[in-house]
Design a protein around this motif. Structure first.
Motif, PDB file in Angstrom:
ATOM      1  N   GLY A  94     -16.250 -67.247  40.675  1.00 26.02           N
ATOM      2  CA  GLY A  94     -15.406 -66.268  39.990  1.00 26.02           C
ATOM      3  C   GLY A  94     -14.242 -66.963  39.297  1.00 26.02           C
ATOM      4  O   GLY A  94     -13.888 -66.644  38.164  1.00 26.02           O
ATOM      5  N   PHE A  95     -13.720 -67.935  39.977  1.00 25.93           N
ATOM      6  CA  PHE A  95     -12.585 -68.668  39.419  1.00 25.93           C
ATOM      7  C   PHE A  95     -12.987 -69.432  38.154  1.00 25.93           C
ATOM      8  O   PHE A  95     -12.309 -69.386  37.129  1.00 25.93           O
ATOM      9  N   ILE A  96     -14.130 -70.099  38.234  1.00 26.12           N
ATOM     10  CA  ILE A  96     -14.617 -70.852  37.071  1.00 26.12           C
ATOM     11  C   ILE A  96     -14.889 -69.894  35.909  1.00 26.12           C
ATOM     12  O   ILE A  96     -14.563 -70.177  34.754  1.00 26.12           O
ATOM     13  N   GLU A  97     -15.458 -68.728  36.266  1.00 24.84           N
ATOM     14  CA  GLU A  97     -15.779 -67.736  35.230  1.00 24.84           C
ATOM     15  C   GLU A  97     -14.502 -67.274  34.521  1.00 24.84           C
ATOM     16  O   GLU A  97     -14.437 -67.238  33.298  1.00 24.84           O
ATOM     17  N   SER A  98     -13.474 -66.964  35.310  1.00 26.93           N
ATOM     18  CA  SER A  98     -12.245 -66.467  34.676  1.00 26.93           C
ATOM     19  C   SER A  98     -11.561 -67.572  33.885  1.00 26.93           C
ATOM     20  O   SER A  98     -10.979 -67.334  32.831  1.00 26.93           O
ATOM     21  N   ALA A  99     -11.709 -68.802  34.356  1.00 28.47           N
ATOM     22  CA  ALA A  99     -11.143 -69.913  33.590  1.00 28.47           C
ATOM     23  C   ALA A  99     -11.850 -70.048  32.258  1.00 28.47           C
ATOM     24  O   ALA A  99     -11.236 -70.296  31.222  1.00 28.47           O
ATOM     25  N   LYS A 100     -13.169 -69.836  32.278  1.00 27.17           N
ATOM     26  CA  LYS A 100     -13.937 -69.905  31.033  1.00 27.17           C
ATOM     27  C   LYS A 100     -13.486 -68.819  30.074  1.00 27.17           C
ATOM     28  O   LYS A 100     -13.344 -69.042  28.871  1.00 27.17           O
ATOM     29  N   GLN A 101     -13.269 -67.596  30.637  1.00 22.02           N
ATOM     30  CA  GLN A 101     -12.859 -66.498  29.772  1.00 22.02           C
ATOM     31  C   GLN A 101     -11.510 -66.763  29.135  1.00 22.02           C
ATOM     32  O   GLN A 101     -11.260 -66.363  28.009  1.00 22.02           O
ATOM     33  N   LEU A 102     -10.677 -67.450  29.876  1.00 20.03           N
ATOM     34  CA  LEU A 102      -9.365 -67.799  29.309  1.00 20.03           C
ATOM     35  C   LEU A 102      -9.469 -69.020  28.409  1.00 20.03           C
ATOM     36  O   LEU A 102      -8.481 -69.521  27.916  1.00 20.03           O
ATOM     37  N   ARG A 103     -10.689 -69.489  28.247  1.00 17.50           N
ATOM     38  CA  ARG A 103     -10.956 -70.665  27.397  1.00 17.50           C
ATOM     39  C   ARG A 103     -10.176 -71.879  27.850  1.00 17.50           C
ATOM     40  O   ARG A 103      -9.702 -72.670  27.044  1.00 17.50           O
TER      41      ARG A 103
END
Lengths: 190, 242, 190
Positions: free
Chosen positions: B47-56
């Motif tokens: 989840g953390f990696i995913e949200s980091a990706k979304q924040l680019r």
């Protein structure tokens, strides 16, 4: 039970790098320490011991009891640090032995003076190790058992290799290492 | 939990690698690390990696490798057990747990070490010792560190740490084709192959351009645009426009 | 009355510039001194004082009592601050020694940056400790007597919590770290 005055004065005198006046002891020991009482108690506690607190010209320090002076060094023979040239020469010999003087100079990129090898031999870390069978038959040098002992190595194979040196940051240019030191010292949290 | 995730997102640069991040996430479960739910931890990390990706945010490769591995572990833990797979997902999860425990223990040990009564900070040795008589040590002093640091300095001096991979001079087949085609117009008479080669003192480049030019000529001969002639083996190779 | 053994050992330890082993104390104190008895008597005499004789890694020295830290610490520079990476690396070496760089990296999950091991070696707490007889013959690292002295440990057995950690299997040899095999070999610094 030993009082706080005595313990504080004792520790301050012990840790001091120079003999201290009473007021210096007071400043170091902090509020509420009766230095005069501490010194008096200390003199009594140590009367028969192997060391004594003594006063010389208004300054106090600990010293060895006179009857035990024979265990002390008479002349202070200052340990001497090896010069940079000598340390580098020693390192090259250790990593490349047996190695001739010309080879050492080729690796260092500078000439070595006669005294440099003499110092290393005097220290007992380097010995002549035969001549190389090439024109001019140059003398080669190698390290001694004393070298291993002094540097706490079991064998020369324990010397870090180039990759180890690189990983430890020892192949960095000097500026780089200084910067690093600053970063490192900046970061602790205790 | 939401709040915590926000903080983590902001602190992305503060982690010393994925294991460090995993340990911080594990600590959020507020349980003994031995009781840790690896599945929950995997969810959190992904989840953390995913949200980091979304924040680019740019994620270092090792974070993504860990994410891929954890995703694999997660599917292994959720799917029916395949006895063929060794080691089992449970075993892998257990090892991960041990790793986190070990890192946590070492971190704890480090701060306990730093908190001890240390010489020069909490306890002090004698400030001005007289020194003993019996010193059979060499008067010359040097530490092992000085020695290896010196060797490092010499090595660094001789071989710069930056390795610039020297580009080997070569002539590509394309370049040779272009060159030969361009020069062919002037080659009405039989001309030695050597005349087509660029002048160079570099033996590598000379070899390379000879080989490439020869290939280029074979290709052009095949297309009927030039002729090749040689009196005998290893003799001069003559070239002429067709 | 204080015995000669105790007085001689006391004076030797006081005068010495570095921590001494029992045999070094014997050599300095001279013939006929029972060093073991002297050390035991000394420990008792100094139990409540402002300074104590302590044993660290088989070597003895005097140091100030920890409870007096507050008066002595003032006006002194703190010893070198360490980065978090250096502290963790030191702990890993102390609890796992001898341990190779790759093993340290496996435990921390990141590469050791330049300037971490060399800071620890420069401080005199860590030393190269021979090569491991496995492919690649990696250099291993271990702590020094100076490490024990600095951190007030009699021996490595006194490392905080080491028995519990060992019992929990957390100090077992570092296993092949499956998923990390890739990451670590991939990132090897040049």
């Amino acid at each position: 039970m030993i009082g706080h005055d005595e313990r504080a004065v004792e520790a301050v005198l012990f840790a001091a790098e120079n003999p201290l006046t009473k007021s210096e002891i007071e400043a170091a020991a902090g509020e509420g320490v009766d230095v005069a009482a501490g010194l008096a108690a200390l003199a009594e506690s140590y009367a028969d011991r192997g060391i004594h607190p003594v006063e010389r010209g208004g300054r106090w320090h600990f010293q060895t009891a006179p009857d035990l002076a024979h265990i002390l060094r008479r002349e202070r023979e200052e340990p001497r640090k090896l010069s940079r040239a000598a340390i580098e020469t020693l390192a090259i010999i250790a990593y490349h032995e047996p190695v001739s003087r010309a080879e050492i100079e080729a690796i260092r990129g500078v000439q070595i003076s006669k005294g440099t090898l003499d110092v290393l031999m005097e220290a007992g870390w380097v010995r002549p190790a035969g001549r190389r069978e090439v024109p001019g038959r140059p003398l080669t040098y190698a390290t001694t058992a004393g070298f291993l002992t002094h540097f706490g190595l079991e064998s020369r194979r324990d010397l870090p290799g180039i990759e180890d040196l690189r990983a430890a940051g020892l192949l960095d240019p000097v500026e780089d290492m200084l910067m690093h030191a600053e970063v490192e010292t900046g970061g602790e949290d205790d | 939990m939401d709040q915590a995730e926000d903080t983590l997102t902001i602190d992305i640069d503060g982690w010393e690698g994925p294991l460090d991040l995993l340990l911080a996430l594990a600590r959020q479960q507020k349980v003994d690390l031995r009781e840790l739910s690896i599945l929950a931890l995997v969810e959190q990390y992904l989840g953390f990696i995913e949200s980091a990706k979304q924040l680019r945010l740019e994620l270092a490769a090792d974070y993504l490798v860990m994410a891929a591995w954890l995703a694999y572990l997660k599917s292994g833990l959720l799917l029916p057990r395949d006895p063929e797979v060794e080691p089992s997902p449970e075993e892998l999860a257990f090892r991960l747990q041990l790793r986190l425990q070990r890192l946590d223990a070492m971190r704890e040990a480090g701060s306990r070490l730093m908190g001890r009564d240390r010489i020069g900070r909490d306890v002090f040795v004698r400030g001005a010792p007289e020194g003993l008589k019996v010193i059979r040590k060499a008067a010359w002093q040097a530490e092992l560190f000085d020695l290896i640091a010196a060797y490092g300095a010499i090595t660094a001096r001789n071989k710069p740490v930056m390795h610039v991979v020297a580009r080997r001079p070569v002539m590509t087949l394309e370049a040779a084709l272009q060159r030969v085609e361009a020069m062919l117009g002037h080659a009405v008479d039989w001309t030695a192959l050597e005349r087509f080669l660029p002048a160079t003192l570099d033996p590598q480049l000379a070899k390379s351009s000879r080989a490439s030019s020869f290939l280029a000529m074979l290709e052009l001969a095949k297309q009927g645009r030039l002729e090749l002639r040689q009196e005998e083996a290893f003799d001069t190779l003559w070239v002429r426009a067709a």
